[in-house]
Design a protein around this motif. Sequence first.
Motif, short mmCIF file in Angstrom:
data_model
loop_
_atom_site.label_atom_id
_atom_site.label_comp_id
_atom_site.label_asym_id
_atom_site.label_seq_id
_atom_site.Cartn_x
_atom_site.Cartn_y
_atom_site.Cartn_z
N SER A 284 0.83 -1.20 0.00
CA SER A 284 0.00 0.00 0.00
C SER A 284 0.86 1.25 0.00
CB SER A 284 -0.93 0.01 1.21
OG SER A 284 -0.16 0.13 2.41
N VAL A 285 0.24 2.38 -0.25
CA VAL A 285 0.92 3.68 -0.21
C VAL A 285 0.18 4.56 0.78
CG1 VAL A 285 1.57 5.73 -1.54
CG2 VAL A 285 1.66 3.46 -2.61
N HIS A 286 0.90 5.14 1.72
CA HIS A 286 0.25 6.03 2.67
C HIS A 286 -0.34 7.23 1.93
CE1 HIS A 286 -0.46 8.70 6.07
NE2 HIS A 286 -0.36 7.63 6.84
N PRO A 287 -1.59 7.60 2.21
CA PRO A 287 -2.23 8.68 1.45
C PRO A 287 -1.53 10.02 1.55
CG PRO A 287 -3.56 8.05 3.36
CD PRO A 287 -2.50 7.01 3.20
N ASP A 288 -0.71 10.21 2.59
CA ASP A 288 0.00 11.48 2.74
C ASP A 288 1.39 11.47 2.10
OD1 ASP A 288 -2.13 12.52 4.19
OD2 ASP A 288 -1.30 11.86 6.12
N ALA A 289 1.80 10.31 1.58
CA ALA A 289 3.14 10.20 0.98
C ALA A 289 3.17 10.91 -0.37
CB ALA A 289 3.53 8.74 0.81
N ARG A 290 4.28 11.58 -0.65
CA ARG A 290 4.44 12.29 -1.92
C ARG A 290 5.84 12.01 -2.47
NH1 ARG A 290 -0.05 12.31 -0.92
NH2 ARG A 290 -1.56 14.03 -0.81
N LEU A 291 5.90 11.80 -3.77
CA LEU A 291 7.16 11.53 -4.46
C LEU A 291 7.58 12.77 -5.24
CD1 LEU A 291 9.31 9.39 -5.36
CD2 LEU A 291 7.82 8.96 -7.33
N GLU A 292 8.86 13.11 -5.15
CA GLU A 292 9.42 14.22 -5.92
C GLU A 292 10.40 13.64 -6.93
OE1 GLU A 292 10.93 17.45 -3.53
OE2 GLU A 292 9.65 16.85 -1.85
N PRO A 293 9.95 13.43 -8.17
CA PRO A 293 10.81 12.78 -9.17
C PRO A 293 12.15 13.49 -9.36
CG PRO A 293 8.55 12.85 -9.94
CD PRO A 293 8.60 13.67 -8.70
N ASN B 141 1.03 -0.89 -5.06
CA ASN B 141 -0.15 -0.97 -5.93
C ASN B 141 -0.18 0.24 -6.84
OD1 ASN B 141 -0.94 -3.25 -4.36
ND2 ASN B 141 -1.87 -1.88 -2.86
N ALA B 142 -0.23 -0.01 -8.14
CA ALA B 142 -0.13 1.07 -9.11
C ALA B 142 -1.22 2.14 -8.96
CB ALA B 142 -0.16 0.50 -10.52
N PRO B 143 -2.49 1.78 -8.75
CA PRO B 143 -3.50 2.84 -8.62
C PRO B 143 -3.20 3.82 -7.49
CG PRO B 143 -4.57 0.74 -9.00
CD PRO B 143 -3.12 0.44 -8.76
N GLU B 144 -2.63 3.34 -6.39
CA GLU B 144 -2.31 4.23 -5.27
C GLU B 144 -1.14 5.15 -5.62
OE1 GLU B 144 -2.24 2.29 -1.37
OE2 GLU B 144 -3.17 0.55 -2.32
N VAL B 145 -0.19 4.62 -6.38
CA VAL B 145 0.93 5.45 -6.82
C VAL B 145 0.44 6.57 -7.73
CG1 VAL B 145 3.09 5.50 -8.13
CG2 VAL B 145 2.59 3.56 -6.62
N LEU B 146 -0.42 6.23 -8.67
CA LEU B 146 -0.92 7.21 -9.63
C LEU B 146 -1.89 8.20 -8.99
CD1 LEU B 146 -1.61 4.91 -12.72
CD2 LEU B 146 0.45 6.22 -12.21
N ALA B 147 -2.64 7.75 -7.99
CA ALA B 147 -3.68 8.58 -7.40
C ALA B 147 -3.14 9.65 -6.47
CB ALA B 147 -4.69 7.70 -6.65
N SER B 148 -2.02 9.37 -5.80
CA SER B 148 -1.57 10.33 -4.79
C SER B 148 -0.07 10.47 -4.67
CB SER B 148 -2.15 9.96 -3.41
OG SER B 148 -1.72 8.66 -3.02
N LEU B 149 0.68 9.38 -4.84
CA LEU B 149 2.13 9.46 -4.61
C LEU B 149 2.81 10.34 -5.66
CD1 LEU B 149 4.49 8.40 -2.84
CD2 LEU B 149 4.80 6.60 -4.55
#
Length: 221
Positions: free
Chosen positions: A28-37, A102-110
């Motif tokens: 899973s991906v924590h909903p508050d997590a953010r990625l900076e490419p 999970n890809a949808p969680e990455v695309l939705a918020s991360l």
Amino acid sequence: MSEAQDRAWRELSPRYLLDIPRDEGATSVHPDARLEPEREFGRRARLIVEIGSGQGHAIVHAAAQHPHDDFLAIEVFQAGLARTMLDADRAGVTNLRLIEANAPEVLASLLPEGAADEVWVFFPDPWHKQRHTKRRLVQPDFAPVLARALADGGMLRVATDWQAYAVQMRDVWDASPELDRAFEGDWAPRFEGRTMTAFERKGLRVGRHIRDLRYRRRDRP
């Protein structure tokens, strides 16, 4: 995992695998997590994201061929990620990062909105039995999630060797208000940037037709 994959996981993860804050599940991906490419890659460059990268054959080859672009592989199976890291290391690839999630969680918020210049979905699990089709990745509610991650004018590239799934995916993308077809006729031409893998060759040998789709992200208002 094999001994080589286990070693790759231990030794190469610090270089390739991103440490993602989790929610409840292991992938899973924590909903508050953010990625900076830009921070992760240390530069500003085009970002290509592959969903369900498997053993990484397509994305490692592409990353080696296009060192001026950055590549992000999303996969939930550790063995596939370990193989990807092993091949990337052998190829001397430095412009690739991996996410076990999970890809949808990455695309939705991360990922930041509009971060991806391209998103690839190559040969997703077709869940071909009728009672399992609801498990398919590409469903109507997935379209806006994917479109969120794409930059204006960004490209979605899809390939499958399962006819029924190809039709379903085409219907989903056609119905999306954020996407426009970027091909004429029933199917897009084969994406030349996708290396021919053993999986694709096997499908062709047994008579399956490889179906490609290509969609462009509409400009945001």
